[in-house]
Design a protein around this motif. Structure first.
Motif, mmCIF file in Angstrom:
data_model
loop_
_atom_site.group_PDB
_atom_site.id
_atom_site.type_symbol
_atom_site.label_atom_id
_atom_site.label_comp_id
_atom_site.label_asym_id
_atom_site.label_seq_id
_atom_site.Cartn_x
_atom_site.Cartn_y
_atom_site.Cartn_z
ATOM 1 N N ASP A 5 -24.079 -13.600 -19.116
ATOM 2 C CA ASP A 5 -24.678 -14.178 -17.952
ATOM 3 C C ASP A 5 -25.540 -13.580 -16.293
ATOM 4 O OD1 ASP A 5 -22.539 -13.429 -16.553
ATOM 5 O OD2 ASP A 5 -21.212 -15.287 -16.784
ATOM 6 N N LEU A 6 -25.830 -14.427 -15.085
ATOM 7 C CA LEU A 6 -26.261 -13.695 -14.105
ATOM 8 C C LEU A 6 -24.992 -13.280 -13.267
ATOM 9 C CD1 LEU A 6 -28.786 -16.667 -13.473
ATOM 10 C CD2 LEU A 6 -29.578 -14.525 -14.258
ATOM 11 N N ASP A 7 -23.960 -13.397 -13.618
ATOM 12 C CA ASP A 7 -23.285 -12.449 -12.915
ATOM 13 C C ASP A 7 -22.847 -11.288 -13.726
ATOM 14 O OD1 ASP A 7 -22.869 -14.745 -10.939
ATOM 15 O OD2 ASP A 7 -21.226 -15.314 -12.100
ATOM 16 N N VAL A 8 -22.547 -11.553 -14.792
ATOM 17 C CA VAL A 8 -22.570 -9.994 -15.931
ATOM 18 C C VAL A 8 -23.523 -8.947 -15.109
ATOM 19 C CG1 VAL A 8 -21.818 -8.890 -17.496
ATOM 20 C CG2 VAL A 8 -20.940 -10.814 -17.065
ATOM 21 N N PHE A 9 -24.928 -9.783 -15.350
ATOM 22 C CA PHE A 9 -26.292 -9.434 -14.891
ATOM 23 C C PHE A 9 -26.392 -8.585 -13.711
ATOM 24 C CE2 PHE A 9 -31.108 -8.610 -13.813
ATOM 25 C CZ PHE A 9 -31.174 -7.963 -14.783
ATOM 26 N N ALA A 10 -25.695 -9.481 -12.794
ATOM 27 C CA ALA A 10 -26.509 -8.581 -11.596
ATOM 28 C C ALA A 10 -25.272 -7.236 -10.499
ATOM 29 C CB ALA A 10 -25.632 -9.513 -10.029
ATOM 30 N N SER A 11 -24.068 -7.382 -11.614
ATOM 31 C CA SER A 11 -22.865 -6.172 -11.306
ATOM 32 C C SER A 11 -23.647 -4.751 -12.614
ATOM 33 C CB SER A 11 -21.530 -6.574 -12.230
ATOM 34 O OG SER A 11 -20.966 -5.476 -12.108
ATOM 35 N N GLU A 12 -23.486 -5.049 -13.762
ATOM 36 C CA GLU A 12 -24.789 -4.166 -14.543
ATOM 37 C C GLU A 12 -25.516 -3.887 -13.801
ATOM 38 O OE1 GLU A 12 -22.852 -2.981 -17.629
ATOM 39 O OE2 GLU A 12 -21.521 -3.932 -17.089
ATOM 40 N N HIS A 73 -35.800 -8.659 -31.285
ATOM 41 C CA HIS A 73 -36.104 -7.554 -31.840
ATOM 42 C C HIS A 73 -36.201 -6.325 -32.101
ATOM 43 C CE1 HIS A 73 -40.255 -5.137 -33.082
ATOM 44 N NE2 HIS A 73 -40.635 -5.656 -31.817
ATOM 45 N N LEU A 74 -35.624 -5.625 -30.243
ATOM 46 C CA LEU A 74 -35.326 -4.795 -30.036
ATOM 47 C C LEU A 74 -34.077 -4.213 -31.106
ATOM 48 C CD1 LEU A 74 -35.740 -4.583 -26.376
ATOM 49 C CD2 LEU A 74 -37.300 -3.746 -28.160
ATOM 50 N N GLU A 75 -33.521 -5.156 -31.235
ATOM 51 C CA GLU A 75 -32.349 -5.345 -32.092
ATOM 52 C C GLU A 75 -32.390 -4.422 -33.445
ATOM 53 O OE1 GLU A 75 -28.213 -5.087 -31.358
ATOM 54 O OE2 GLU A 75 -28.658 -5.096 -29.982
ATOM 55 N N ALA A 76 -33.495 -5.341 -33.388
ATOM 56 C CA ALA A 76 -34.210 -4.685 -34.851
ATOM 57 C C ALA A 76 -34.378 -3.658 -35.087
ATOM 58 C CB ALA A 76 -34.701 -6.122 -35.706
ATOM 59 N N VAL A 77 -35.153 -2.603 -34.456
ATOM 60 C CA VAL A 77 -35.691 -2.084 -34.352
ATOM 61 C C VAL A 77 -35.131 -0.485 -34.151
ATOM 62 C CG1 VAL A 77 -37.491 -3.106 -34.747
ATOM 63 C CG2 VAL A 77 -36.478 -1.888 -32.043
ATOM 64 N N GLY A 78 -33.255 -1.070 -33.835
ATOM 65 C CA GLY A 78 -32.092 0.048 -33.103
ATOM 66 C C GLY A 78 -32.185 -0.044 -32.127
ATOM 67 N N PHE A 79 -32.881 -0.320 -31.172
ATOM 68 C CA PHE A 79 -31.559 -0.432 -29.904
ATOM 69 C C PHE A 79 -30.685 -1.388 -29.877
ATOM 70 C CE2 PHE A 79 -36.397 0.622 -28.831
ATOM 71 C CZ PHE A 79 -36.376 1.299 -28.274
ATOM 72 N N HIS A 80 -30.247 -1.563 -28.282
ATOM 73 C CA HIS A 80 -29.025 -2.161 -28.425
ATOM 74 C C HIS A 80 -29.334 -3.288 -27.070
ATOM 75 C CE1 HIS A 80 -24.441 -3.524 -27.212
ATOM 76 N NE2 HIS A 80 -24.981 -3.245 -26.432
ATOM 77 N N ALA A 81 -29.879 -3.989 -27.030
ATOM 78 C CA ALA A 81 -30.527 -5.177 -26.337
ATOM 79 C C ALA A 81 -29.715 -6.037 -25.162
ATOM 80 C CB ALA A 81 -31.680 -5.528 -27.022
ATOM 81 N N VAL A 82 -30.335 -6.695 -25.057
ATOM 82 C CA VAL A 82 -28.694 -7.831 -23.634
ATOM 83 C C VAL A 82 -29.713 -8.817 -23.154
ATOM 84 C CG1 VAL A 82 -26.927 -8.316 -22.463
ATOM 85 C CG2 VAL A 82 -26.795 -5.574 -23.907
ATOM 86 N N SER A 83 -30.098 -9.932 -24.302
ATOM 87 C CA SER A 83 -30.529 -10.915 -23.333
ATOM 88 C C SER A 83 -29.803 -11.422 -22.149
ATOM 89 C CB SER A 83 -31.172 -12.083 -24.314
ATOM 90 O OG SER A 83 -32.021 -12.957 -23.555
ATOM 91 N N VAL A 84 -30.418 -11.652 -21.028
ATOM 92 C CA VAL A 84 -30.481 -12.611 -19.597
ATOM 93 C C VAL A 84 -29.953 -13.895 -19.750
ATOM 94 C CG1 VAL A 84 -29.962 -12.098 -16.963
ATOM 95 C CG2 VAL A 84 -30.111 -10.606 -18.302
ATOM 96 N N ALA A 85 -29.232 -14.613 -20.040
ATOM 97 C CA ALA A 85 -28.873 -16.419 -19.915
ATOM 98 C C ALA A 85 -30.129 -16.273 -18.733
ATOM 99 C CB ALA A 85 -27.569 -16.358 -20.460
ATOM 100 N N GLY A 86 -30.661 -17.368 -18.269
ATOM 101 C CA GLY A 86 -30.641 -18.070 -16.960
ATOM 102 C C GLY A 86 -32.052 -17.548 -16.673
ATOM 103 N N GLY A 87 -32.180 -16.535 -17.006
ATOM 104 C CA GLY A 87 -33.411 -15.561 -16.694
ATOM 105 C C GLY A 87 -33.808 -15.332 -15.146
ATOM 106 N N THR A 88 -35.286 -14.997 -14.629
ATOM 107 C CA THR A 88 -35.353 -15.058 -13.401
ATOM 108 C C THR A 88 -35.067 -16.217 -12.592
ATOM 109 O OG1 THR A 88 -37.259 -13.488 -13.588
ATOM 110 C CG2 THR A 88 -37.166 -14.137 -12.013
ATOM 111 N N SER A 89 -35.633 -17.711 -13.003
ATOM 112 C CA SER A 89 -35.199 -18.702 -12.442
ATOM 113 C C SER A 89 -34.191 -18.613 -12.021
ATOM 114 C CB SER A 89 -36.408 -19.892 -13.266
ATOM 115 O OG SER A 89 -37.204 -19.566 -13.406
ATOM 116 N N GLY A 90 -33.239 -18.669 -13.195
ATOM 117 C CA GLY A 90 -31.765 -18.708 -12.285
ATOM 118 C C GLY A 90 -31.342 -17.535 -11.153
ATOM 119 N N TRP A 91 -31.629 -16.478 -11.549
ATOM 120 C CA TRP A 91 -31.851 -15.693 -10.529
ATOM 121 C C TRP A 91 -31.945 -15.728 -9.455
ATOM 122 C CZ3 TRP A 91 -29.307 -10.488 -11.001
ATOM 123 C CH2 TRP A 91 -29.801 -9.596 -9.753
ATOM 124 N N ALA A 92 -33.110 -16.274 -8.852
ATOM 125 C CA ALA A 92 -33.523 -16.878 -8.004
ATOM 126 C C ALA A 92 -32.848 -18.118 -7.244
ATOM 127 C CB ALA A 92 -35.479 -17.448 -7.836
#
Length: 107
Positions: A5-12, A73-92
């Protein structure tokens, strides 16, 4: 693929997380999260070499749909990827800062 979620993303992000915005350049210029690199979904494959392999890559878009696809897609090719729920719209919507303009770092 993991999602945060956006709170975890902001902290990270405050701790120096690596993050990419997969929206198109005009969307990115209209407003993006400070410190997040632009990497349009349409060009993601061309930028894989610039992504870190030893740490998570946080992926954000407008609402979370494109970022979820890109993170899978990034996970499928070997990256450790994390999607941010809510996106930039939620952030704003939560009153967090947004940068406008085309001066951007590309991953």
């Amino acid at each position: 693929m993991r999602e945060v979620d956006l709170d975890v993303f902001a902290s990270e992000l405050a701790e120096g997380a690596f993050a990419i915005d997969v929206r198109e350049p005009d969307e990115y210029a209209a407003g993006h999260v400070p410190g997040v690199r632009t990497t349009p979904l349409s060009e993601l494959g061309a930028h894989l070499a610039a992504l870190p392999t030893g740490r998570p890559v946080y992926v954000i878009c407008a609402s979370g749909n494109r970022s979820a696809w890109a993170a899978e897609h990034l996970e499928a090719v070997g990256f450790h990827a994390v999607s941010v729920a809510g996106g930039t719209s939620g952030w704003a919507r939560t009153g967090r800062p947004v940068v406008r303009g085309t001066d951007a770092r590309t991953a």
